[in-house]
Scaffold this motif. Sequence first.
Motif, PDB file in Angstrom:
ATOM      1  N   GLU A 101       0.849  -1.205   0.000  1.00 17.77           N
ATOM      2  CA  GLU A 101       0.000   0.000   0.000  1.00 17.77           C
ATOM      3  C   GLU A 101       0.875   1.242   0.000  1.00 17.77           C
ATOM      4  O   GLU A 101       2.061   1.187   0.313  1.00 17.77           O
ATOM      5  CB  GLU A 101      -0.944  -0.001   1.205  1.00 17.77           C
ATOM      6  CG  GLU A 101      -0.273  -0.270   2.556  1.00 17.77           C
ATOM      7  CD  GLU A 101       0.355   0.951   3.211  1.00 17.77           C
ATOM      8  OE1 GLU A 101       0.098   2.079   2.732  1.00 17.77           O
ATOM      9  OE2 GLU A 101       1.092   0.785   4.184  1.00 17.77           O
ATOM     10  N   GLY A 102       0.234   2.362  -0.389  1.00 18.97           N
ATOM     11  CA  GLY A 102       0.920   3.653  -0.373  1.00 18.97           C
ATOM     12  C   GLY A 102       0.099   4.694   0.356  1.00 18.97           C
ATOM     13  O   GLY A 102       0.074   5.871  -0.035  1.00 18.97           O
ATOM     14  N   ILE A 103      -0.582   4.264   1.413  1.00 17.28           N
ATOM     15  CA  ILE A 103      -1.563   5.116   2.083  1.00 17.28           C
ATOM     16  C   ILE A 103      -0.947   6.389   2.637  1.00 17.28           C
ATOM     17  O   ILE A 103      -1.525   7.472   2.543  1.00 17.28           O
ATOM     18  CB  ILE A 103      -2.274   4.319   3.197  1.00 17.28           C
ATOM     19  CG1 ILE A 103      -3.175   3.253   2.562  1.00 17.28           C
ATOM     20  CG2 ILE A 103      -3.084   5.234   4.104  1.00 17.28           C
ATOM     21  CD1 ILE A 103      -3.819   2.318   3.550  1.00 17.28           C
ATOM     22  N   ARG A 104       0.230   6.284   3.217  1.00 20.11           N
ATOM     23  CA  ARG A 104       0.859   7.474   3.798  1.00 20.11           C
ATOM     24  C   ARG A 104       1.549   8.340   2.745  1.00 20.11           C
ATOM     25  O   ARG A 104       1.928   9.477   3.048  1.00 20.11           O
ATOM     26  CB  ARG A 104       1.880   7.051   4.855  1.00 20.11           C
ATOM     27  CG  ARG A 104       1.274   6.371   6.081  1.00 20.11           C
ATOM     28  CD  ARG A 104       2.354   6.037   7.099  1.00 20.11           C
ATOM     29  NE  ARG A 104       1.812   5.487   8.325  1.00 20.11           N
ATOM     30  CZ  ARG A 104       1.620   4.190   8.545  1.00 20.11           C
ATOM     31  NH1 ARG A 104       1.947   3.317   7.595  1.00 20.11           N
ATOM     32  NH2 ARG A 104       1.126   3.766   9.690  1.00 20.11           N
ATOM     33  N   ASP A 105       1.718   7.819   1.534  1.00 18.16           N
ATOM     34  CA  ASP A 105       2.533   8.500   0.531  1.00 18.16           C
ATOM     35  C   ASP A 105       1.740   9.205  -0.559  1.00 18.16           C
ATOM     36  O   ASP A 105       2.194  10.214  -1.102  1.00 18.16           O
ATOM     37  CB  ASP A 105       3.469   7.476  -0.145  1.00 18.16           C
ATOM     38  CG  ASP A 105       4.235   6.641   0.862  1.00 18.16           C
ATOM     39  OD1 ASP A 105       4.653   7.200   1.887  1.00 18.16           O
ATOM     40  OD2 ASP A 105       4.394   5.425   0.625  1.00 18.16           O
ATOM     41  N   SER A 106       0.590   8.671  -0.918  1.00 18.38           N
ATOM     42  CA  SER A 106      -0.135   9.171  -2.097  1.00 18.38           C
ATOM     43  C   SER A 106      -0.743  10.546  -1.854  1.00 18.38           C
ATOM     44  O   SER A 106      -1.119  10.893  -0.727  1.00 18.38           O
ATOM     45  CB  SER A 106      -1.238   8.180  -2.495  1.00 18.38           C
ATOM     46  OG  SER A 106      -2.165   7.998  -1.438  1.00 18.38           O
ATOM     47  N   GLY A 107      -0.842  11.313  -2.937  1.00 16.76           N
ATOM     48  CA  GLY A 107      -1.427  12.656  -2.838  1.00 16.76           C
ATOM     49  C   GLY A 107      -2.872  12.638  -2.414  1.00 16.76           C
ATOM     50  O   GLY A 107      -3.346  13.543  -1.718  1.00 16.76           O
ATOM     51  N   GLU A 108      -3.615  11.620  -2.842  1.00 18.64           N
ATOM     52  CA  GLU A 108      -5.027  11.488  -2.507  1.00 18.64           C
ATOM     53  C   GLU A 108      -5.291  10.095  -1.950  1.00 18.64           C
ATOM     54  O   GLU A 108      -4.687   9.107  -2.386  1.00 18.64           O
ATOM     55  CB  GLU A 108      -5.914  11.697  -3.740  1.00 18.64           C
ATOM     56  CG  GLU A 108      -5.978  13.121  -4.239  1.00 18.64           C
ATOM     57  CD  GLU A 108      -6.872  14.012  -3.406  1.00 18.64           C
ATOM     58  OE1 GLU A 108      -7.777  13.491  -2.708  1.00 18.64           O
ATOM     59  OE2 GLU A 108      -6.673  15.241  -3.452  1.00 18.64           O
TER      60      GLU A 108
END
Length: 226
Positions: A101-108
């Motif tokens: 996952e990229g929950i903390r990284d993604s712009g949205e």
Amino acid sequence: MSQNTVKGYSDADKAAIQRVIAERRDMRHFTSDPVDTDVLQRIFTAAHHAPSVGLMQPWRFMRITDSALREQIAGLVEEERQQTADQLGERKNDFLKLKVEGIRDSGELVVAALPDGREKHVFGRRTLPEMDLASLSCAIQNMWLVARSEGIGMGWVSLFDPDKLAQLLRMPEGSKPVAVLCIGHVPEFYQQPMLVQENWAEERPLDEFLFENYWPQSTDQTNDKT
């Protein structure tokens, strides 16, 4: 009826459609750059243009703009990641090395969900009630393709307890979160699906999944080889 209404697209347009489908990727690596508002609107508009059984439009999208709430969602995903790893036996350590996952990284960050009250929609669902989920999935796929055409990555995260996430988001009884969608700029798009690149799984050819008239008597070709 005008001839133009039944005419196919140009070769260039068809090639572009095939290209965006082939190059769509389930992304896990993002930069924190914000997504342009107009681009995000086009992504949501594409979702709303998806087909739905009985025109029930069973999609609901929640933008997560509160950083503390985003962190709580990340915590739920991490909890499920650990529980999933425990079920994988000898592949546990390999799984824990994957970025899932990229929950903390993604712009949205967007949660896609099914609403409550879906039981009143009988058209097309009397014998297949899961068609509401199929309709939402079509909407998510539309988002994926338009995001890719805009140079924006998207990742579908399904590692969470839906009841806990519904409670966290104060969703009504009977509704159900289906996907946590990470949307944002990426350093680069994967050349292959990430799980292939990481040697977790291998893609299988189309002819293993294409039957004619009847289901094949031999199940060898449909066994999970991963």
